[in-house]
Motif scaffolding. Sequence first.
Motif, mmCIF file in Angstrom:
data_model
loop_
_atom_site.group_PDB
_atom_site.id
_atom_site.type_symbol
_atom_site.label_atom_id
_atom_site.label_comp_id
_atom_site.label_asym_id
_atom_site.label_seq_id
_atom_site.Cartn_x
_atom_site.Cartn_y
_atom_site.Cartn_z
ATOM 1 N N ALA A 1 0.822 -1.210 0.000
ATOM 2 C CA ALA A 1 0.000 0.000 0.000
ATOM 3 C C ALA A 1 0.860 1.266 0.000
ATOM 4 O O ALA A 1 0.593 2.219 -0.748
ATOM 5 N N ALA B 1 1.123 3.659 -3.246
ATOM 6 C CA ALA B 1 0.693 5.060 -3.176
ATOM 7 C C ALA B 1 1.802 5.994 -3.628
ATOM 8 O O ALA B 1 1.549 7.010 -4.300
ATOM 9 N N SER C 1 1.451 8.469 -6.872
ATOM 10 C CA SER C 1 1.639 9.913 -6.678
ATOM 11 C C SER C 1 2.971 10.411 -7.243
ATOM 12 O O SER C 1 3.345 11.574 -6.994
ATOM 13 N N GLY D 1 -4.477 4.457 -10.345
ATOM 14 C CA GLY D 1 -5.069 5.215 -9.251
ATOM 15 C C GLY D 1 -5.179 4.413 -7.965
ATOM 16 O O GLY D 1 -4.473 3.426 -7.749
ATOM 17 N N THR D 2 -6.092 4.860 -7.103
ATOM 18 C CA THR D 2 -6.249 4.210 -5.803
ATOM 19 C C THR D 2 -6.719 2.765 -5.941
ATOM 20 O O THR D 2 -6.352 1.911 -5.125
ATOM 21 N N VAL E 1 -3.707 0.687 -6.434
ATOM 22 C CA VAL E 1 -2.985 0.454 -5.183
ATOM 23 C C VAL E 1 -3.628 -0.700 -4.422
ATOM 24 O O VAL E 1 -2.939 -1.571 -3.871
#
Length: 264
Positions: free
Chosen positions: A122, A126, A130, A230-231, A234
């Motif tokens: 995670a 992330a 980013s 994106g999330t 992740v």
Amino acid sequence: MPLTVIRSLENNLSLKAKDFLLTMQDFFLFSMRAFFTLPKLKRYWRDFLDQATICGTDSIPIVLVSAISIGSLLAIEVGNLLEDFGAKTMLGRSTSISVIRELGPLLMGLMLSARFGSRNGAELGAMKISEQIDALRAFGTDPVAKLVMPRLAAALVMFIPLTALSDFAGLQSAAYLAEHYHHLDPGIFWNAVYPRLGPKDFVVGFAKAPVFAIIITLVSSYNGFIAKGGTAGVGRATIKGIVVSSGLVLIANFYVSKIVLENM
């Protein structure tokens, strides 16, 4: 029509096979980079200490809970079985071998695969999404040396004492249940433990700790490094890292036991 379907399946299988081989190649190179950067540990000692706290000290509660639970359950079930054969005094021997060889290190590996591996996937995923990993490269910092190597070194150092703690907690809980559930004298329980344990039993158990550390750290970190989308990406990378590392821990558990027991 059938020929078209067959060719389509062949193409799909061929693409999946190529993707799998490319993934294995990338993972192998990623792993080699992580090991080759270990001499730089002194430069990133603060990161190493942080990761040692995360995978070591902070993981003690979950390791204790799992070890105590399985040790207690093992004492009850094995004790009931041995009692049917009038061999309840062998409970200490059976429990100690099971915990030290297999259940102690295996449960520790699975728990840390879920806890430490998920955190790696995670956190690194992330950072990948980013573009923080790209920023490290832009500033001339090797992201593998900065982010992966301290995690690998911390796991290699901390998994061994965690295995010892898991073994100790499992045996103590088994001894407690043997005394209060099966009404077995503690002296009888421990006298069946100490003379029966040999160097081979400890080698089998503790040899698994560094193997599990390498598997969990590298698999979870690699999946974080290749996260995309994106999330949601992740989340997929984290789940994949947990599933794959847990499966490899189970496979490695079998082969380490087999190799050590056949050669000692």
